[in-house]
Design an enzyme around this catalytic site. Structure first.
Site, short mmCIF file in Angstrom:
data_model
loop_
_atom_site.label_atom_id
_atom_site.label_comp_id
_atom_site.label_asym_id
_atom_site.label_seq_id
_atom_site.Cartn_x
_atom_site.Cartn_y
_atom_site.Cartn_z
CG HIS A 92 14.61 -10.43 -26.08
ND1 HIS A 92 15.11 -9.66 -25.04
CD2 HIS A 92 13.64 -11.20 -25.51
CE1 HIS A 92 14.49 -9.96 -23.92
NE2 HIS A 92 13.58 -10.90 -24.17
NE ARG A 120 8.43 -15.26 -20.52
CZ ARG A 120 9.34 -15.44 -21.47
NH1 ARG A 120 10.33 -14.57 -21.61
NH2 ARG A 120 9.26 -16.47 -22.27
CG HIS A 132 10.92 -7.47 -23.70
ND1 HIS A 132 10.19 -8.23 -24.58
CD2 HIS A 132 11.51 -8.36 -22.86
CE1 HIS A 132 10.32 -9.51 -24.28
NE2 HIS A 132 11.13 -9.63 -23.25
CG ASP A 184 9.80 -12.88 -24.38
OD1 ASP A 184 10.99 -12.54 -24.34
OD2 ASP A 184 8.96 -12.51 -23.53
O1 LIG Z 1 13.21 -9.25 -16.44
C1 LIG Z 1 12.66 -8.54 -17.25
O2 LIG Z 1 12.33 -7.38 -17.02
C2 LIG Z 1 12.30 -9.09 -18.60
C3 LIG Z 1 13.07 -10.34 -18.90
C4 LIG Z 1 12.63 -10.94 -20.20
O3 LIG Z 1 13.19 -10.72 -21.22
C5 LIG Z 1 11.43 -11.76 -20.20
O4 LIG Z 1 10.87 -12.06 -19.15
O5 LIG Z 1 11.00 -12.14 -21.30
FE LIG Z 2 12.07 -11.50 -22.89
#
Ligand SMILES: O=C(O)CCC(=O)C(=O)O
Ligand SMILES: [Fe+2]
Length: 275
Positions: free
Chosen positions: A95, A265, A250, A97
């Site tokens: 996906h 994040r 990702h 974000d």
């Molecule tokens: O945990 C991760 O490595 C990425 C998770 C994810 O898709 C995000 O933080 O947008």
């Molecule tokens: Fe993500």
């Protein structure tokens, strides 16, 4: 600053700099590197939550994620967390974000806080490379198409996470999202053409039924995840990743059951996107 490419098309590892101590020239060099390489992994950082927020504000601004659990003290920080007794992770399918927003987030800054003893890598894929690999004929067809994006089928009470062990920690079940974006966009800064649909949030092509859209979307999803367009980020304590949501997809690997993984994040505000 030392740079090491993680693959041909996407991802560069950066060592020898501290994110908390960049002059304006170094900051702009890092910004350009993120736009050019899609993802930058900075090693050996010591970043407090306050410094994480300050860095994101210096970049340009923060979009609050409406679904992930928030870090209690800092509403700007979303937690990407999997406990030892949970089976499902966040972001475990390919996906990008926030494509369901009218002005999708520029990118994300993910800080490793607690890592499993092994596994938990994140894969990234280059949407510039995916675009370049299209035939001239399919490029011309896709140039004319828009796609409809939403997060509702993922996060609503009947959504993809609803029956999983992430359901109780996710928020925003009642929110409604809908956005229409060109299937091929130009990167707002570099002008590079990019494939801009993704397997998580894209519903269908505008003016096409879902049934009609599925075969072509599936083709684009398999193209976009070709191994030669990917890189793998192996997290270490002190690793911080900054990625460009327009230029990459990702996937967070879910291969560390029985151990906890916690990431912080911050989602970075984007510019309007278009053809
Ligand atoms: O945990 C991760 O490595 C990425 C998770 C994810 O898709 C995000 O933080 O947008
Ligand atoms: Fe993500």
């Amino acid at each position: 600053m030392q740079l090491r490419p993680l693959s041909d098309h996407v991802g560069t590892e950066v060592t020898g700099i501290a994110m908390t101590d960049l002059d304006d020239a170094a900051f702009e060099q890092l910004r350009q590197l993120v736009y050019d390489r899609g993802m930058v992994a900075l090693r050996d950082q010591t970043l407090t939550p306050e410094q994480h927020i300050a860095f994101a504000n210096r970049w340009g601004g923060i979009d609050i994620n409406n679904y992930f659990p928030l870090n209690g003290q800092h509403p700007e920080i979303a937690e990407v967390r999997k406990e030892a007794d949970q089976r499902v992770n966040i972001g475990g399918g390919w996906h990008t974000d926030h494509s369901y927003d009218q002005i999708p987030a520029m990118g994300s800054i993910l800080v490793a806080r607690e890592l499993p003893s092994s596994g938990g890598d994140t894969l990234f894929s280059s949407m510039g490379a995916a675009y370049d690999a299209l035939s001239e004929g399919l490029k011309a067809t896709l140039e004319r198409l828009n796609a409809v994006h939403s997060a509702d089928h993922i996060y609503s009470r009947e959504g993809a996470y609803a029956q999983t062990d992430q359901a109780s920690v996710l928020r925003g079940h009642e929110l409604k999202t809908l956005a229409v974006h060109p299937v091929i966009i130009r990167h707002p800064v570099t002008g590079r053409k990019l494939l801009y649909v993704n397997g998580a949030f894209t519903l269908h092509f505008e003016g096409w039924t879902r049934e009609e859209s599925q075969p072509l979307l599936q083709y684009l999803y398999s193209l976009g995840t070709r191994e030669e367009f990917q890189c793998r980020l192996e997290w270490r304590p002190g690793t911080v990743a900054i990625w460009d949501n327009r230029a990459t997809w990702h996937l967070a690997q879910n291969d560390y059951h029985g151990e906890r993984r916690v990431m912080h994040r911050i989602t970075l505000t984007g510019e309007p996107i278009g053809r």
